[in-house]
Scaffold this motif. Structure first.
Motif, PDB file in Angstrom:
ATOM      1  N   PHE B 156       0.837  -1.215   0.000  1.00 41.75           N
ATOM      2  CA  PHE B 156       0.000   0.000   0.000  1.00 41.75           C
ATOM      3  C   PHE B 156       0.864   1.254   0.000  1.00 41.75           C
ATOM      4  O   PHE B 156       2.029   1.213   0.401  1.00 41.75           O
ATOM      5  CB  PHE B 156      -0.916   0.009   1.224  1.00 41.75           C
ATOM      6  N   GLU B 157       0.284   2.349  -0.452  1.00 38.96           N
ATOM      7  CA  GLU B 157       0.965   3.640  -0.360  1.00 38.96           C
ATOM      8  C   GLU B 157      -0.053   4.715  -0.022  1.00 38.96           C
ATOM      9  O   GLU B 157      -1.231   4.596  -0.357  1.00 38.96           O
ATOM     10  CB  GLU B 157       1.669   3.979  -1.683  1.00 38.96           C
ATOM     11  N   PHE B 158       0.420   5.732   0.676  1.00 37.75           N
ATOM     12  CA  PHE B 158      -0.415   6.898   0.983  1.00 37.75           C
ATOM     13  C   PHE B 158      -0.020   8.002   0.005  1.00 37.75           C
ATOM     14  O   PHE B 158       1.130   8.467   0.025  1.00 37.75           O
ATOM     15  CB  PHE B 158      -0.182   7.384   2.417  1.00 37.75           C
ATOM     16  N   ARG B 159      -0.957   8.410  -0.825  1.00 39.23           N
ATOM     17  CA  ARG B 159      -0.703   9.519  -1.743  1.00 39.23           C
ATOM     18  C   ARG B 159      -1.087  10.809  -1.032  1.00 39.23           C
ATOM     19  O   ARG B 159      -2.256  11.052  -0.743  1.00 39.23           O
ATOM     20  CB  ARG B 159      -1.497   9.338  -3.030  1.00 39.23           C
ATOM     21  N   VAL B 160      -0.064  11.613  -0.747  1.00 37.20           N
ATOM     22  CA  VAL B 160      -0.255  12.777   0.119  1.00 37.20           C
ATOM     23  C   VAL B 160      -0.288  14.049  -0.721  1.00 37.20           C
ATOM     24  O   VAL B 160       0.566  14.259  -1.589  1.00 37.20           O
ATOM     25  CB  VAL B 160       0.871  12.869   1.169  1.00 37.20           C
ATOM     26  N   PHE B 278      -3.724   3.774  -1.374  1.00 38.27           N
ATOM     27  CA  PHE B 278      -3.939   2.968  -2.575  1.00 38.27           C
ATOM     28  C   PHE B 278      -3.223   1.626  -2.494  1.00 38.27           C
ATOM     29  O   PHE B 278      -2.189   1.505  -1.832  1.00 38.27           O
ATOM     30  CB  PHE B 278      -3.466   3.727  -3.821  1.00 38.27           C
ATOM     31  N   ASP B 279      -3.800   0.669  -3.172  1.00 39.35           N
ATOM     32  CA  ASP B 279      -3.184  -0.637  -3.393  1.00 39.35           C
ATOM     33  C   ASP B 279      -2.042  -0.430  -4.386  1.00 39.35           C
ATOM     34  O   ASP B 279      -2.278   0.044  -5.504  1.00 39.35           O
ATOM     35  CB  ASP B 279      -4.263  -1.574  -3.961  1.00 39.35           C
ATOM     36  N   THR B 280      -0.809  -0.777  -4.006  1.00 35.79           N
ATOM     37  CA  THR B 280       0.328  -0.551  -4.914  1.00 35.79           C
ATOM     38  C   THR B 280       0.206  -1.365  -6.204  1.00 35.79           C
ATOM     39  O   THR B 280       0.729  -0.961  -7.235  1.00 35.79           O
ATOM     40  CB  THR B 280       1.672  -0.935  -4.249  1.00 35.79           C
ATOM     41  N   THR B 281      -0.480  -2.502  -6.148  1.00 33.64           N
ATOM     42  CA  THR B 281      -0.617  -3.319  -7.354  1.00 33.64           C
ATOM     43  C   THR B 281      -1.690  -2.774  -8.285  1.00 33.64           C
ATOM     44  O   THR B 281      -1.773  -3.197  -9.435  1.00 33.64           O
ATOM     45  CB  THR B 281      -0.996  -4.773  -7.012  1.00 33.64           C
ATOM     46  N   GLY B 282      -2.532  -1.877  -7.789  1.00 28.02           N
ATOM     47  CA  GLY B 282      -3.604  -1.340  -8.622  1.00 28.02           C
ATOM     48  C   GLY B 282      -4.792  -2.279  -8.773  1.00 28.02           C
ATOM     49  O   GLY B 282      -5.787  -1.938  -9.422  1.00 28.02           O
ATOM     50  N   GLU B 283      -4.692  -3.469  -8.172  1.00 29.84           N
ATOM     51  CA  GLU B 283      -5.802  -4.425  -8.314  1.00 29.84           C
ATOM     52  C   GLU B 283      -7.082  -3.881  -7.681  1.00 29.84           C
ATOM     53  O   GLU B 283      -8.159  -4.015  -8.251  1.00 29.84           O
ATOM     54  CB  GLU B 283      -5.394  -5.756  -7.674  1.00 29.84           C
ATOM     55  N   VAL B 284      -6.924  -3.297  -6.475  1.00 30.76           N
ATOM     56  CA  VAL B 284      -8.047  -2.528  -5.912  1.00 30.76           C
ATOM     57  C   VAL B 284      -7.943  -1.148  -6.550  1.00 30.76           C
ATOM     58  O   VAL B 284      -7.022  -0.393  -6.275  1.00 30.76           O
ATOM     59  CB  VAL B 284      -7.962  -2.422  -4.377  1.00 30.76           C
ATOM     60  N   LEU B 320     -11.096  -5.517   0.687  1.00 31.20           N
ATOM     61  CA  LEU B 320     -10.595  -5.786  -0.672  1.00 31.20           C
ATOM     62  C   LEU B 320      -9.068  -5.751  -0.703  1.00 31.20           C
ATOM     63  O   LEU B 320      -8.418  -6.623  -1.292  1.00 31.20           O
ATOM     64  CB  LEU B 320     -11.159  -4.765  -1.671  1.00 31.20           C
ATOM     65  N   LEU B 321      -8.474  -4.734  -0.039  1.00 31.56           N
ATOM     66  CA  LEU B 321      -7.013  -4.638  -0.020  1.00 31.56           C
ATOM     67  C   LEU B 321      -6.395  -5.817   0.731  1.00 31.56           C
ATOM     68  O   LEU B 321      -5.423  -6.432   0.257  1.00 31.56           O
ATOM     69  CB  LEU B 321      -6.573  -3.321   0.626  1.00 31.56           C
TER      70      LEU B 321
END
Lengths: 432, 432
Positions: B156-160, B278-284, B320-321
């Motif tokens: 996961f990552e936090f987009r700030v 966000f899910d780093t893989t983009g799947e979510v 989901l994540l």
């Protein structure tokens, strides 16, 4: 400024901390008995309650039409919902099914002491056993819960009764008596005067003499005399009540159970053993909570016939009992550490806070850029047990200061060894 | 048979067990940061939401008139309620105020994957600090929560981002731009095509060229270039964002924070730093959750001006994540002991069960009067680790049988020494 709705409550941290301890005690006890947590919707179709209790129930409900035109209701109790859930998966569930949940419910009614429009209940139910051990397990769970909260048999008693004994006796007097209304009269017995009570029994179809005799029998609670009075169904009900009390004895709840046939429970769906918890001192003047057997409900909800027994503990009356017994948990914040920063020490202070948290401690640190004094005042306001002062000068010596907030004593500790090997380091661990 | 309302969920024990582990992880982490639990009403006055979001919001709410003629709403989010509660006790509360709660909320909207009409959120808020450490503590809490659930910076990552940077830049292009609508356009950026996005920025008052330049600046995220572009307010916003990211680094959340000025958050009340997970893989594919600073809300609610920052973690997207990261807890019942009775051994079996429960174990025993085989089958269905068989014959030798349900091995133990000194006795403790 907006106001809160009447009959609804805001719980701030101090009070909520005590409530959480009480909820945890109930849920931990339920878990140890193998009750499994479920969670249920806040809204159900209004029809479910109307079918069960009649159209007039709607006046007491938060019922409305949703944007899709459905008639819906804020759930006033859990039992219909768990009955619906049980029926939906009846085939695949391994019996007995043992469920527990804690959540709010809603009734639009007059607000008074210990009665709110939004109230919380812990519901515990067993589906699939008609044996006395199931009733007894519910009694034992409830007794253990109250004991776990620090109360004893001196504080509370369970008044145990049996619906089939009451209805069997009524039948024995007169097969045409309106059993439902007569049992409702028994439920009101303690709240109304004797004339009115006897009058209600007469309205239900007993003669004045029969009403007196009936009341004598349930007041004395002589089970042999009662068994002699009726048919084999009544004898079976008496046996069942004795078996439940005997199982409750084996299950460790015998000392808090009292035979009390004048206990009836208000709700119509009960079928066998019913019980109510009372404050032995009488200071809390109404039932603290109650429960019982409801063997017909699952079938009424369209399921296969399935016996069921349960109890619902409400937050408000339970709080009254706990406060009366001086067993309500302290309403105080608990904080293990406040990590105080002086000067440009954030990185080290944050590392110390993080390490203490990883060891399971409750740790606060400065997020407001405040002075030493303001931070100390805050640490005091959250009842921090230990303050770890991470100051620029201490750090030059590779030290932090550890202050015991009860004694006021303080000492220094090597910063690299803090918390180091300690899970919960205190002043004593570093004092010379 | 009654049906459940669309968009509402029943949680049976297996699934609920996993959810409880997730809720506990969030609440335990919050507790270790010194966030204090509160509880809040399910209903509030509809006007509170209309004042905040306009009359059109009512279409998305479970709003109705109660039996006392009040316009009320099933709360769609927590923030207005905590603002009301903060204002009601603003003087007496020790600042910073740090609150946490987990509960359901309701919106009448289209049901789709990961979106329900009844959903659960854990809300965490700090009132009373405008310092970057407060924003960073929210980020660190959220990061620790996800780590505690077994995820890492790979998951996961936090987009700030920062609302004042977005609005300051927009102002620098054109003082008359409709900032609110332009920020809403940024919030939609990832969900719509570029033409439509640029069109929305133009609708908000930018020229096509300005819209392109604005988008270039927020996409590259070159904070020096952005600071040069505007006035001192913009410079201050850039400094604030840098300070928050630096504090987040000290607080241990640096590795999961990414600068992302194209992140805007949909809600209008944010004022400073905002972020989305966000899910780093983009799947979510959509934001898992988000939060940020809302320094104007308390004053809007009639309180003294008070800075505030918070985050709300929703159950459905978090699930989901966790499932994507293979970190969703096992949906299986857990039982330490099943105490099996054979013949007339209830009293001893109950004593054994009680002693095991007192030591903190999850213990079930027979409440259905069932056969040996049926009890074994049930013990298996609840994943009992150990079965203690209390049989009439064993008891004649003062013994019970201890069976390991994984290996199938069994041995006997002296009944008086069981559980005796052991907190959690197993087959191994008694095997020769």
């Amino acid at each position: 400024m907006y106001d809160r709705l009447k009959g609804f409550r805001d719980f701030y941290p101090e009070e909520m901390g005590s409530r959480r301890q009480v909820f945890d005690a109930m849920e931990d006890t339920a878990a140890r008995y193998g009750f499994r947590e479920i969670a249920t919707p806040t809204l159900e179709r209004t029809q479910m309650y109307v079918d069960k209790s009649g159209e007039e129930i709607v006046d007491e409900l938060y019922a409305f039409e949703d944007k899709g035109g459905r008639e819906v209701t804020l759930t006033p109790e859990l039992t219909p919902t768990v009955a619906r859930m049980f029926v939906a998966k009846q085939q695949e569930l391994s019996k007995p099914v043992k469920w527990v949940s804690t959540r709010p419910f809603w009734r639009y009614e007059q607000v008074q002491q210990g009665r709110f429009r939004e109230f919380y209940q812990t519901n515990v139910d067993i589906f699939g056993s008609s044996e006395p051990e199931a009733d007894a397990e519910i009694l034992a769970f409830a007794a253990d819960t109250l004991r776990g909260l620090g109360m004893t048999a001196d504080d509370f008693e369970f008044r145990v009764s049996h619906r089939d004994i009451l209805s069997g006796l009524l039948d024995a007097f007169d097969a045409d008596v309106d059993t439902r209304n007569a049992i409702r009269a028994v439920d009101k017995r303690a709240k109304i005067d004797e004339m009115e009570y006897i009058g209600l029994l007469e309205d239900a179809g007993l003669s004045d003499l029969q009403a007196q005799q009936f009341d004598d029998l349930i007041t004395t609670g002589d089970l042999d005399a009662i068994a002699d009075f009726g048919d084999e169904d009544l004898t079976a009900a008496v046996d069942n009540l004795r078996n439940v009390l005997s199982a409750a004895e084996d299950f460790g709840a015998g000392d808090v159970c009292t035979l009390s046939l004048t206990t009836a429970r208000g709700l119509d769906y009960y079928t066998g053993v019913v019980f109510e918890c009372f404050d032995t001192t009488g200071e809390v003047s109404r039932a603290v909570f109650g429960g019982g057997r409801y063997d017909d409900l699952i079938e009424d909800f369209g399921g296969q016939p399935t016996p069921a027994v349960g109890v619902a503990l409400g937050d408000a009356t339970l709080q009254l009992l706990l406060q009366r017994a001086d067993a309500w948990p302290d309403e105080a914040l608990q904080t293990d550490y406040y990590v105080l920063t002086v000067g440009d020490t954030r990185e080290t202070a944050a590392r110390v806070a993080r390490d203490l948290r990883e060891r399971g401690n409750v740790v606060e640190t400065d997020v407001s850029g405040r002075s030493f004094g303001a931070q100390m005042g805050y640490a005091d306001s959250v009842n921090a047990e230990t303050v770890v002062i991470v100051g620029e000068q201490d750090l030059e010596n590779d030290e932090v200061t550890v202050k015991d907030m009860v004694s006021g004593e303080q000492t220094t500790a090597p910063v690299d060894a803090f918390p180091g090997e300690f899970d919960a380091p205190t002043y004593d661990d570093f004092a010379e």
